[in-house]
Design a protein around this motif. Structure first.
Motif, PDB file in Angstrom:
ATOM      1  N   GLU A   1      36.325  39.316  28.289  1.00 59.42           N
ATOM      2  CA  GLU A   1      37.253  38.181  28.307  1.00 59.42           C
ATOM      3  C   GLU A   1      38.539  38.565  29.028  1.00 59.42           C
ATOM      4  O   GLU A   1      39.090  39.641  28.819  1.00 59.42           O
ATOM      5  CB  GLU A   1      37.566  37.727  26.877  1.00 59.42           C
ATOM      6  CG  GLU A   1      36.359  37.175  26.142  1.00 59.42           C
ATOM      7  CD  GLU A   1      36.689  36.717  24.735  1.00 59.42           C
ATOM      8  OE1 GLU A   1      35.804  36.124  24.092  1.00 59.42           O
ATOM      9  OE2 GLU A   1      37.828  36.961  24.270  1.00 59.42           O
ATOM     10  N   THR A   2      39.030  37.682  29.891  1.00 62.45           N
ATOM     11  CA  THR A   2      40.289  37.887  30.598  1.00 62.45           C
ATOM     12  C   THR A   2      41.284  36.835  30.117  1.00 62.45           C
ATOM     13  O   THR A   2      40.918  35.836  29.499  1.00 62.45           O
ATOM     14  CB  THR A   2      40.109  37.734  32.112  1.00 62.45           C
ATOM     15  OG1 THR A   2      39.718  36.381  32.404  1.00 62.45           O
ATOM     16  CG2 THR A   2      39.052  38.703  32.639  1.00 62.45           C
TER      17      THR A   2
ATOM     18  N   TYR B   1      42.800  34.741  31.925  1.00 62.06           N
ATOM     19  CA  TYR B   1      42.503  33.471  32.589  1.00 62.06           C
ATOM     20  C   TYR B   1      41.407  32.703  31.851  1.00 62.06           C
ATOM     21  O   TYR B   1      41.522  31.504  31.609  1.00 62.06           O
ATOM     22  CB  TYR B   1      42.089  33.727  34.035  1.00 62.06           C
ATOM     23  CG  TYR B   1      41.672  32.466  34.757  1.00 62.06           C
ATOM     24  CD1 TYR B   1      42.621  31.579  35.240  1.00 62.06           C
ATOM     25  CD2 TYR B   1      40.323  32.146  34.925  1.00 62.06           C
ATOM     26  CE1 TYR B   1      42.252  30.409  35.875  1.00 62.06           C
ATOM     27  CE2 TYR B   1      39.936  30.992  35.565  1.00 62.06           C
ATOM     28  CZ  TYR B   1      40.905  30.124  36.041  1.00 62.06           C
ATOM     29  OH  TYR B   1      40.525  28.963  36.662  1.00 62.06           O
ATOM     30  N   ARG B   2      40.342  33.402  31.477  1.00 65.24           N
ATOM     31  CA  ARG B   2      39.227  32.729  30.789  1.00 65.24           C
ATOM     32  C   ARG B   2      39.652  32.216  29.420  1.00 65.24           C
ATOM     33  O   ARG B   2      39.272  31.126  29.004  1.00 65.24           O
ATOM     34  CB  ARG B   2      38.047  33.690  30.637  1.00 65.24           C
ATOM     35  CG  ARG B   2      37.344  34.030  31.947  1.00 65.24           C
ATOM     36  CD  ARG B   2      36.041  34.757  31.678  1.00 65.24           C
ATOM     37  NE  ARG B   2      35.112  33.920  30.928  1.00 65.24           N
ATOM     38  CZ  ARG B   2      34.190  34.368  30.077  1.00 65.24           C
ATOM     39  NH1 ARG B   2      34.095  35.670  29.845  1.00 65.24           N
ATOM     40  NH2 ARG B   2      33.381  33.549  29.460  1.00 65.24           N
TER      41      ARG B   2
ATOM     42  N   PRO C   1      48.971  41.400  32.493  1.00 62.40           N
ATOM     43  CA  PRO C   1      47.703  41.008  31.867  1.00 62.40           C
ATOM     44  C   PRO C   1      46.734  42.164  31.695  1.00 62.40           C
ATOM     45  O   PRO C   1      45.808  42.089  30.894  1.00 62.40           O
ATOM     46  CB  PRO C   1      47.140  39.955  32.832  1.00 62.40           C
ATOM     47  CG  PRO C   1      47.821  40.222  34.135  1.00 62.40           C
ATOM     48  CD  PRO C   1      49.202  40.713  33.777  1.00 62.40           C
ATOM     49  N   ARG C   2      46.960  43.266  32.414  1.00 66.13           N
ATOM     50  CA  ARG C   2      46.092  44.433  32.266  1.00 66.13           C
ATOM     51  C   ARG C   2      46.295  45.111  30.915  1.00 66.13           C
ATOM     52  O   ARG C   2      45.493  45.944  30.500  1.00 66.13           O
ATOM     53  CB  ARG C   2      46.343  45.416  33.403  1.00 66.13           C
ATOM     54  CG  ARG C   2      45.858  44.914  34.763  1.00 66.13           C
ATOM     55  CD  ARG C   2      46.289  45.827  35.880  1.00 66.13           C
ATOM     56  NE  ARG C   2      47.743  45.862  36.021  1.00 66.13           N
ATOM     57  CZ  ARG C   2      48.392  46.527  36.984  1.00 66.13           C
ATOM     58  NH1 ARG C   2      47.694  47.207  37.876  1.00 66.13           N
ATOM     59  NH2 ARG C   2      49.698  46.511  37.045  1.00 66.13           N
TER      60      ARG C   2
ATOM     61  N   SER D   1      43.514  44.208  26.310  1.00 64.38           N
ATOM     62  CA  SER D   1      42.232  44.899  26.233  1.00 64.38           C
ATOM     63  C   SER D   1      41.422  44.372  25.057  1.00 64.38           C
ATOM     64  O   SER D   1      41.889  43.533  24.269  1.00 64.38           O
ATOM     65  CB  SER D   1      42.460  46.406  26.078  1.00 64.38           C
ATOM     66  OG  SER D   1      43.252  46.668  24.933  1.00 64.38           O
TER      67      SER D   1
ATOM     68  N   PRO E   1      33.842  43.192  32.714  1.00 59.52           N
ATOM     69  CA  PRO E   1      35.240  43.548  32.507  1.00 59.52           C
ATOM     70  C   PRO E   1      35.923  43.872  33.828  1.00 59.52           C
ATOM     71  O   PRO E   1      35.297  44.361  34.760  1.00 59.52           O
ATOM     72  CB  PRO E   1      35.150  44.794  31.610  1.00 59.52           C
ATOM     73  CG  PRO E   1      33.815  44.703  30.950  1.00 59.52           C
ATOM     74  CD  PRO E   1      32.923  44.056  31.954  1.00 59.52           C
ATOM     75  N   GLY E   2      37.212  43.616  33.892  1.00 57.54           N
ATOM     76  CA  GLY E   2      37.960  43.928  35.103  1.00 57.54           C
ATOM     77  C   GLY E   2      38.049  42.743  36.042  1.00 57.54           C
ATOM     78  O   GLY E   2      38.572  42.871  37.152  1.00 57.54           O
ATOM     79  N   GLY E   3      37.555  41.553  35.618  1.00 56.38           N
ATOM     80  CA  GLY E   3      37.704  40.374  36.445  1.00 56.38           C
ATOM     81  C   GLY E   3      39.170  40.082  36.701  1.00 56.38           C
ATOM     82  O   GLY E   3      40.025  40.415  35.903  1.00 56.38           O
ATOM     83  N   GLN E   4      39.476  39.459  37.819  1.00 62.47           N
ATOM     84  CA  GLN E   4      40.859  39.240  38.198  1.00 62.47           C
ATOM     85  C   GLN E   4      41.564  38.352  37.193  1.00 62.47           C
ATOM     86  O   GLN E   4      41.050  37.309  36.797  1.00 62.47           O
ATOM     87  CB  GLN E   4      40.926  38.605  39.593  1.00 62.47           C
ATOM     88  CG  GLN E   4      42.360  38.470  40.101  1.00 62.47           C
ATOM     89  CD  GLN E   4      42.397  37.965  41.516  1.00 62.47           C
ATOM     90  OE1 GLN E   4      41.359  37.649  42.094  1.00 62.47           O
ATOM     91  NE2 GLN E   4      43.580  37.879  42.092  1.00 62.47           N
ATOM     92  N   ALA E   5      42.740  38.745  36.778  1.00 64.99           N
ATOM     93  CA  ALA E   5      43.562  37.969  35.847  1.00 64.99           C
ATOM     94  C   ALA E   5      44.833  37.557  36.567  1.00 64.99           C
ATOM     95  O   ALA E   5      45.236  38.179  37.554  1.00 64.99           O
ATOM     96  CB  ALA E   5      43.896  38.813  34.614  1.00 64.99           C
TER      97      ALA E   5
END
Length: 264
Positions: free
Chosen positions: A77-78, A80-81, A102-103, A106, A132-136
């Motif tokens: 989950e990011t 953004y999502r 946003p990084r 976790s 995991p690691g999708g752009q946020a």
């Protein structure tokens, strides 16, 4: 909405509309000092002596109750999502939780989602979790438009803590320390508010508003033009507080913003 929130919101709304009635500057008597605990410098390498921190942060003043839920971040989950699933702005989600990057979000991070009535399962609303690691989205950053009102110990941050909202930051400093205007502006309120004690509110260019609370002495009156860094009040412990400190808020109109996003 609780009486304090209603009173401050009404005063701020009237002041922004130019309808606040003039009133004399409030200069309450200096209250007795309270005990302090460890001393921690606010900035590494600062030549200024360490300043006292109250023994334990407490509820310095009541603020509006926030309706929302706590979402525990799951694998994949990011920000953004999560924001899209709840229908909120990603920048607002970061800001209300006091997160600049946003990084930092976790697996296992608890995010307060304002306005949400129930916990949403992202797999049900957006399909299988992405890797995991999708752009946020980048964290909100307004730039260093304001100056620090004083040099003190930052011990209370903006955001939601234990389900309660804190609309500013808290800076511990010795009682009587001068509080400078964060930017050029106009005094739109100088008086007292329940819980906040003696406060000064300034209006700046671009609709920005700054608030300085728990003061021992107010040095300006409503309608006065002030310059960046000019003393507007002195640190105190009026209102509900555990010790001398400045409660500093930044607002766009009446909407609270994270002051750290505006400071260098």
């Amino acid at each position: 909405m609780k009486p304090l929130a209603a009173g401050l919101a009404a005063a701020l709304a009237l002041a922004l509309a130019g309808c606040a009635a003039p009133r004399p500057v409030v200069r309450p008597p200096r209250p007795p000092a309270v005990g302090t605990g460890e001393e921690t410098p606010t900035r590494p390498g600062s030549s200024q002596r360490a300043l006292p921190v109250p023994l334990a942060p407490s509820e310095y003043h009541e603020e509006p109750e926030v309706v929302g839920i706590t979402h525990v971040v799951r694998r994949g989950e990011t920000v953004y999502r999560i924001a899209r699933a709840y229908g909120v702005d990603p920048a607002d989600l970061l800001e209300v939780n006091g997160i600049a990057d946003p990084r930092q979000v976790s697996v296992g991070t608890e995010l307060f989602v304002p306005g949400a009535g129930r916990v949403v399962d992202l797999e049900e609303t957006t399909g299988p979790a992405a890797a995991p690691g999708g752009q946020a989205p980048a964290g909100p950053r307004a730039g260093a438009r304001l100056a620090w009102p004083l040099q003190g110990v930052l011990y209370g941050r903006y955001g939601v803590r234990s389900g309660r909202r804190h609309d500013g930051i808290d800076l511990a400093a010795p009682e009587g320390t001068a509080i400078g205007a964060a930017a050029d502006g106009t005094v739109i309120y100088a008086g007292a508010q329940s819980g906040y004690g003696s406060i000064v509110i300034l209006r700046h260019a671009g609709g920005l508003v700054t608030l300085y609370a728990h003061c021992s002495q107010l040095l300006v009156e409503e309608g006065r033009e002030v310059r960046r860094g000019e003393p507007v009040a002195r640190v105190g412990q009026t209102g509900r507080t555990s010790g001398p400190h400045l409660h500093f808020e930044v607002r766009e109109g009446t909407r609270p913003r994270n002051p750290l996003l505006f400071l260098p």
